[in-house]
Design an enzyme around this catalytic site. Sequence first.
Site, mmCIF file in Angstrom:
data_model
loop_
_atom_site.group_PDB
_atom_site.id
_atom_site.type_symbol
_atom_site.label_atom_id
_atom_site.label_comp_id
_atom_site.label_asym_id
_atom_site.label_seq_id
_atom_site.Cartn_x
_atom_site.Cartn_y
_atom_site.Cartn_z
ATOM 1 C CD1 TRP A 182 -2.356 -1.807 0.015
ATOM 2 C CD2 TRP A 182 -3.318 -0.982 1.868
ATOM 3 N NE1 TRP A 182 -3.571 -2.430 0.181
ATOM 4 C CE2 TRP A 182 -4.186 -1.955 1.304
ATOM 5 C CE3 TRP A 182 -3.708 -0.333 3.048
ATOM 6 C CZ2 TRP A 182 -5.417 -2.270 1.879
ATOM 7 C CZ3 TRP A 182 -4.941 -0.671 3.616
ATOM 8 C CH2 TRP A 182 -5.775 -1.622 3.035
ATOM 9 C CE LYS A 183 4.614 1.064 -4.358
ATOM 10 N NZ LYS A 183 5.164 1.438 -5.643
ATOM 11 C CD GLU A 196 8.030 3.265 -4.432
ATOM 12 O OE1 GLU A 196 7.489 3.125 -3.318
ATOM 13 O OE2 GLU A 196 7.450 3.007 -5.506
ATOM 14 C CD GLU A 250 8.340 -4.278 -6.591
ATOM 15 O OE1 GLU A 250 7.114 -4.441 -6.673
ATOM 16 O OE2 GLU A 250 8.859 -3.395 -5.869
HETATM 17 P P1 13P Z 1 2.834 -0.601 -8.949
HETATM 18 O O1 13P Z 1 2.076 -1.910 -8.929
HETATM 19 O O2 13P Z 1 1.979 0.556 -8.535
HETATM 20 O O3 13P Z 1 3.562 -0.407 -10.226
HETATM 21 O O4 13P Z 1 3.949 -0.710 -7.788
HETATM 22 C C1 13P Z 1 4.771 -1.824 -7.746
HETATM 23 C C2 13P Z 1 5.523 -1.804 -6.464
HETATM 24 O O5 13P Z 1 6.404 -0.983 -6.268
HETATM 25 C C3 13P Z 1 5.160 -2.788 -5.439
HETATM 26 O O6 13P Z 1 6.097 -2.826 -4.423
#
Ligand code: 13P
Length: 251
Positions: free
Chosen positions: A13-14, A101, A169
Site C-alpha cells: 500500500w506504500k 523507493e 521489480e
Molecule cells: P505498482 O504496482 O503501482 O507499479 O507498484 C509496484 C511496487 O512498487 C510494489 O512494491
Amino acid sequence: MTTTITPLIAGNWKMNGLRGSLDELTALAGMLTTGEAPRAVVVICPPATIVAAVARQGASAGILAGGQDCHAAASGAHTGDIAAGMLADAGAQYVIVGHSERRAAYGETDEQVRAKAEAAIGAGLKPIICVGETEAERDAGNAEDVVANQLAGSIPDAAEQHEVIVAYEPIWAIGTGRTPSNDDIAQMHGSIRRQLTDRFGEKGAGVRILYGGSLKPQNAREILQVENVNGGLVGGASLLAKDFYTIISAV
Ligand code: 13P
C-alpha cells in the site's frame, strides 16, 4: 526435480491508507470468503499505523499482514524507525525490505538491506527482498548483472535455513503502466532462480520469486503464468479490493 510452490500475492500500500481504508480490507475479505478459495497466499503490507488492524481484521479471511520496511537493529535510539520485532508484535508475518523507493530515497545499500532481512528473520518475519534494474541499466544490457549483484549482496546466508521471498521489480515498470515482455520476465526470473539454486541448493529451488511493477487485473493472468513467477508484489492495484481480488483470482 520440480518443486511445487504455492504462489503469494502481496499488496504494497506504500504511503496510502488511513483507518478508513480498512473498508477495502473488509471488502476483500468478503470476496475471498464467498468466492472460490484463493490459490495463493494473500498478504497486505499497509502503513505501519494500521498493520495491527490489518492483521486482526484480515485473519478470518486468511489475509496476512506485512510491514514495508524495518530497521536492522532490535531497538534503540532510531527516531522514526520501526524494528522487525515491533511489526511481529503487531501481528505482521512478512516485511518488505530493499524496495527501490527506499533504495532511491534513502540510499539503502545491499549491505543494509541484508542486515534488515537478517533482523526480520531474527524476529520471526519472512522478508520480501526487492531487487530490480533502472531503465538505463536495462537499455545498456546490464539488467541481469545488476540484479545478480543486488541478490548476492541483499540475501542473507540465513536464507539457507529460513524462508525468504525475492521480489523482482524493474524500477521503470513501477507505477508507469509499462511492463517487461513475458520473455524478458522469464529470462530474469530464470536467472534469479539459477542464482538461488547455485547458492542455496534445493532450498533455493523453493524460494518464491515475485514479479512487481504495474501488475494489474488486465495483465495478471498472463504474467503470473510465466515460468518461475511465483506470485506478485502489487502497488497501485492493491488499493482497491476489486482489482486486488481479480489479481489474486488470476493465480
Ligand atoms: P505498482 O504496482 O503501482 O507499479 O507498484 C509496484 C511496487 O512498487 C510494489 O512494491
